[in-house]
Design a protein around this motif. Structure first.
Motif, PDB file in Angstrom:
ATOM      1  N   PHE A 129       0.809  -1.212   0.000  1.00  0.00           N
ATOM      2  CA  PHE A 129       0.000   0.000   0.000  1.00  0.00           C
ATOM      3  C   PHE A 129       0.847   1.270   0.000  1.00  0.00           C
ATOM      4  CE2 PHE A 129      -3.215  -3.106   1.142  1.00  0.00           C
ATOM      5  CZ  PHE A 129      -4.166  -2.775   0.188  1.00  0.00           C
ATOM      6  N   SER A 130       2.089   1.193   0.443  1.00  0.00           N
ATOM      7  CA  SER A 130       2.991   2.337   0.279  1.00  0.00           C
ATOM      8  C   SER A 130       3.275   2.560  -1.200  1.00  0.00           C
ATOM      9  CB  SER A 130       4.306   2.093   1.018  1.00  0.00           C
ATOM     10  OG  SER A 130       4.093   1.961   2.381  1.00  0.00           O
ATOM     11  N   ILE A 131       3.527   1.484  -1.917  1.00  0.00           N
ATOM     12  CA  ILE A 131       3.794   1.589  -3.353  1.00  0.00           C
ATOM     13  C   ILE A 131       2.544   2.051  -4.091  1.00  0.00           C
ATOM     14  CG2 ILE A 131       4.362   0.263  -5.412  1.00  0.00           C
ATOM     15  CD1 ILE A 131       6.189  -1.447  -3.553  1.00  0.00           C
ATOM     16  N   LEU A 132       1.393   1.510  -3.721  1.00  0.00           N
ATOM     17  CA  LEU A 132       0.151   1.944  -4.360  1.00  0.00           C
ATOM     18  C   LEU A 132      -0.142   3.411  -4.049  1.00  0.00           C
ATOM     19  CD1 LEU A 132      -2.154  -1.153  -3.880  1.00  0.00           C
ATOM     20  CD2 LEU A 132      -1.125  -0.347  -6.001  1.00  0.00           C
TER      21      LEU A 132
ATOM     22  N   LEU B   7      -4.808  -6.706  -8.225  1.00  0.00           N
ATOM     23  CA  LEU B   7      -3.618  -6.261  -7.510  1.00  0.00           C
ATOM     24  C   LEU B   7      -2.392  -7.039  -7.964  1.00  0.00           C
ATOM     25  CD1 LEU B   7      -2.203  -4.599  -5.303  1.00  0.00           C
ATOM     26  CD2 LEU B   7      -2.801  -6.407  -3.701  1.00  0.00           C
ATOM     27  N   ILE B   8      -2.494  -8.350  -7.968  1.00  0.00           N
ATOM     28  CA  ILE B   8      -1.311  -9.147  -8.288  1.00  0.00           C
ATOM     29  C   ILE B   8      -1.035  -9.233  -9.782  1.00  0.00           C
ATOM     30  CG2 ILE B   8      -2.448 -11.399  -8.357  1.00  0.00           C
ATOM     31  CD1 ILE B   8       0.113 -12.363  -6.776  1.00  0.00           C
ATOM     32  N   PHE B   9      -2.065  -9.182 -10.613  1.00  0.00           N
ATOM     33  CA  PHE B   9      -1.839  -9.368 -12.041  1.00  0.00           C
ATOM     34  C   PHE B   9      -1.860  -8.080 -12.848  1.00  0.00           C
ATOM     35  CE2 PHE B   9      -3.528 -13.616 -10.823  1.00  0.00           C
ATOM     36  CZ  PHE B   9      -2.353 -14.309 -11.037  1.00  0.00           C
ATOM     37  N   VAL B  10      -2.228  -6.951 -12.230  1.00  0.00           N
ATOM     38  CA  VAL B  10      -2.228  -5.677 -12.950  1.00  0.00           C
ATOM     39  C   VAL B  10      -1.311  -4.674 -12.249  1.00  0.00           C
ATOM     40  CG1 VAL B  10      -3.637  -3.748 -13.749  1.00  0.00           C
ATOM     41  CG2 VAL B  10      -4.554  -6.064 -13.850  1.00  0.00           C
ATOM     42  N   ALA B  11      -1.579  -4.395 -10.976  1.00  0.00           N
ATOM     43  CA  ALA B  11      -0.827  -3.345 -10.274  1.00  0.00           C
ATOM     44  C   ALA B  11       0.626  -3.747 -10.019  1.00  0.00           C
ATOM     45  CB  ALA B  11      -1.517  -3.001  -8.964  1.00  0.00           C
ATOM     46  N   LEU B  12       0.862  -4.957  -9.538  1.00  0.00           N
ATOM     47  CA  LEU B  12       2.243  -5.357  -9.240  1.00  0.00           C
ATOM     48  C   LEU B  12       3.119  -5.431 -10.481  1.00  0.00           C
ATOM     49  CD1 LEU B  12       1.828  -7.889  -6.305  1.00  0.00           C
ATOM     50  CD2 LEU B  12       2.644  -5.552  -6.245  1.00  0.00           C
ATOM     51  N   PRO B  13       2.651  -5.955 -11.621  1.00  0.00           N
ATOM     52  CA  PRO B  13       3.496  -5.882 -12.816  1.00  0.00           C
ATOM     53  C   PRO B  13       3.848  -4.448 -13.222  1.00  0.00           C
ATOM     54  CG  PRO B  13       1.863  -7.573 -13.140  1.00  0.00           C
ATOM     55  CD  PRO B  13       1.518  -6.866 -11.856  1.00  0.00           C
ATOM     56  N   GLU B  14       2.936  -3.513 -13.015  1.00  0.00           N
ATOM     57  CA  GLU B  14       3.255  -2.108 -13.292  1.00  0.00           C
ATOM     58  C   GLU B  14       4.352  -1.617 -12.344  1.00  0.00           C
ATOM     59  OE1 GLU B  14      -0.157   0.452 -13.236  1.00  0.00           O
ATOM     60  OE2 GLU B  14      -1.273  -0.845 -14.608  1.00  0.00           O
ATOM     61  N   ILE B  15       4.281  -2.034 -11.101  1.00  0.00           N
ATOM     62  CA  ILE B  15       5.304  -1.649 -10.123  1.00  0.00           C
ATOM     63  C   ILE B  15       6.652  -2.227 -10.528  1.00  0.00           C
ATOM     64  CG2 ILE B  15       6.055  -1.971  -7.723  1.00  0.00           C
ATOM     65  CD1 ILE B  15       3.019  -1.919  -7.003  1.00  0.00           C
TER      66      ILE B  15
ATOM     67  N   GLU C 199       7.642  -2.979 -13.468  1.00  0.00           N
ATOM     68  CA  GLU C 199       8.101  -2.265 -14.661  1.00  0.00           C
ATOM     69  C   GLU C 199       8.810  -0.972 -14.274  1.00  0.00           C
ATOM     70  OE1 GLU C 199       8.886  -1.774 -18.571  1.00  0.00           O
ATOM     71  OE2 GLU C 199       7.834  -3.497 -17.741  1.00  0.00           O
ATOM     72  N   VAL C 200       8.276  -0.268 -13.289  1.00  0.00           N
ATOM     73  CA  VAL C 200       8.887   0.980 -12.827  1.00  0.00           C
ATOM     74  C   VAL C 200      10.228   0.702 -12.131  1.00  0.00           C
ATOM     75  CG1 VAL C 200       8.587   2.906 -11.201  1.00  0.00           C
ATOM     76  CG2 VAL C 200       6.679   2.162 -12.613  1.00  0.00           C
ATOM     77  N   MET C 201      10.348  -0.460 -11.503  1.00  0.00           N
ATOM     78  CA  MET C 201      11.571  -0.789 -10.762  1.00  0.00           C
ATOM     79  C   MET C 201      12.768  -1.040 -11.669  1.00  0.00           C
ATOM     80  SD  MET C 201       9.956  -3.280  -7.852  1.00  0.00           S
ATOM     81  CE  MET C 201      11.485  -3.692  -7.051  1.00  0.00           C
ATOM     82  N   GLY C 202      12.531  -1.267 -12.951  1.00  0.00           N
ATOM     83  CA  GLY C 202      13.636  -1.487 -13.890  1.00  0.00           C
ATOM     84  C   GLY C 202      14.237  -2.873 -13.761  1.00  0.00           C
ATOM     85  N   PRO C 203      15.576  -2.958 -13.794  1.00  0.00           N
ATOM     86  CA  PRO C 203      16.235  -4.275 -13.772  1.00  0.00           C
ATOM     87  C   PRO C 203      15.966  -5.066 -12.488  1.00  0.00           C
ATOM     88  CG  PRO C 203      17.802  -2.546 -14.367  1.00  0.00           C
ATOM     89  CD  PRO C 203      16.516  -1.871 -13.998  1.00  0.00           C
TER      90      PRO C 203
ATOM     91  N   ILE D 164      14.026  -9.133 -11.580  1.00  0.00           N
ATOM     92  CA  ILE D 164      14.466 -10.186 -10.656  1.00  0.00           C
ATOM     93  C   ILE D 164      13.373 -10.471  -9.630  1.00  0.00           C
ATOM     94  CG2 ILE D 164      16.142 -10.764  -8.857  1.00  0.00           C
ATOM     95  CD1 ILE D 164      18.158  -9.000 -10.440  1.00  0.00           C
ATOM     96  N   VAL D 165      12.773  -9.408  -9.107  1.00  0.00           N
ATOM     97  CA  VAL D 165      11.779  -9.546  -8.047  1.00  0.00           C
ATOM     98  C   VAL D 165      10.480 -10.156  -8.569  1.00  0.00           C
ATOM     99  CG1 VAL D 165      10.397  -8.264  -6.367  1.00  0.00           C
ATOM    100  CG2 VAL D 165      12.782  -7.660  -6.714  1.00  0.00           C
ATOM    101  N   ALA D 166      10.060  -9.782  -9.770  1.00  0.00           N
ATOM    102  CA  ALA D 166       8.783 -10.264 -10.316  1.00  0.00           C
ATOM    103  C   ALA D 166       8.729 -11.790 -10.415  1.00  0.00           C
ATOM    104  CB  ALA D 166       8.500  -9.618 -11.665  1.00  0.00           C
TER     105      ALA D 166
END
Length: 189
Positions: free
Chosen positions: A72-75, A96-104, A106-110, A114-116
């Motif tokens: 929720f901090s990231i959101l 949340l898991i299939f839409v919002a987290l992949p967007e997050i 993507e913003v995290m870069g490289p 690894i995390v995804a």
């Protein structure tokens, strides 16, 4: 922008949000109860059961609060940077898991690359272990009640589970997930 921050900040003090969060923690612990009852029959008499239960409940609760604060901090950050209220950023269900987290990710870069996979691998293992947690007590009960061998019980229950899970691979799977989720949450309360 200031109104958006005030609205999101005020929602932290909403008692209903915190009650829903604690209800989710209790729900996740209750799924594990059935498997705990089964596995406890295999423990020795010297096992300190109360200490083990306390550690499981404490670890689960701390982990879920930590993950919830992180998500929720990231959101909240995404909500502020995009000027979209958090209530409109994601919807209920699997978004949340299939839409919002992949967007997050993507913003995290490289680092996100690894995390995804690690997150989705952990979700896969969580699914397997939850399935086993619900399957094992049922298997033990069926084998005891019908006087079946473990092999026969596993075979019959696996065929039934596979037939039932085929429904979740159809085009109506997201609706079925919502129905099952709503039904299971109403049975808990």
């Amino acid at each position: 922008m200031k109104t958006l921050l005030t609205q999101d900040w005020n929602s932290l003090f909403d008692v209903n949000i915190w009650l829903a969060a604690f209800a989710q923690i209790i729900f996740s612990l209750s799924i594990g109860q059935a498997i705990i009852y089964t596995y406890v029959t295999y423990l020795s008499e010297e096992t300190r059961l109360i200490d083990n239960v306390f550690m499981v409940v404490l670890a689960n609760s701390i982990y879920e609060l930590f993950v919830g604060l992180g998500i929720f901090s990231i959101l909240g950050y995404m909500s502020v940077t995009s000027s979209i209220p958090m209530t409109e950023l994601i919807s209920e269900g699997t978004s949340l898991i299939f839409v919002a987290l992949p967007e997050i990710f993507e913003v995290m870069g490289p680092i996100g690359r690894i995390v995804a996979p690690l997150l989705f691998l952990s979700v896969l293992f969580a699914g397997f272990t939850s399935s086993l947690a619900l399957y094992e007590p049922l298997l033990l009960s069926v084998c005891d009640k019908l006087n079946w061998s473990r092999r026969k019980g596993v075979t019959v229950l696996a065929v039934i589970a596979c037939c039932g899970s085929l429904l979740f691979s159809t085009g109506i799977s997201s609706y079925l997930v919502e129905i099952v989720d709503t039904l299971s949450m109403n049975l808990e309360s």
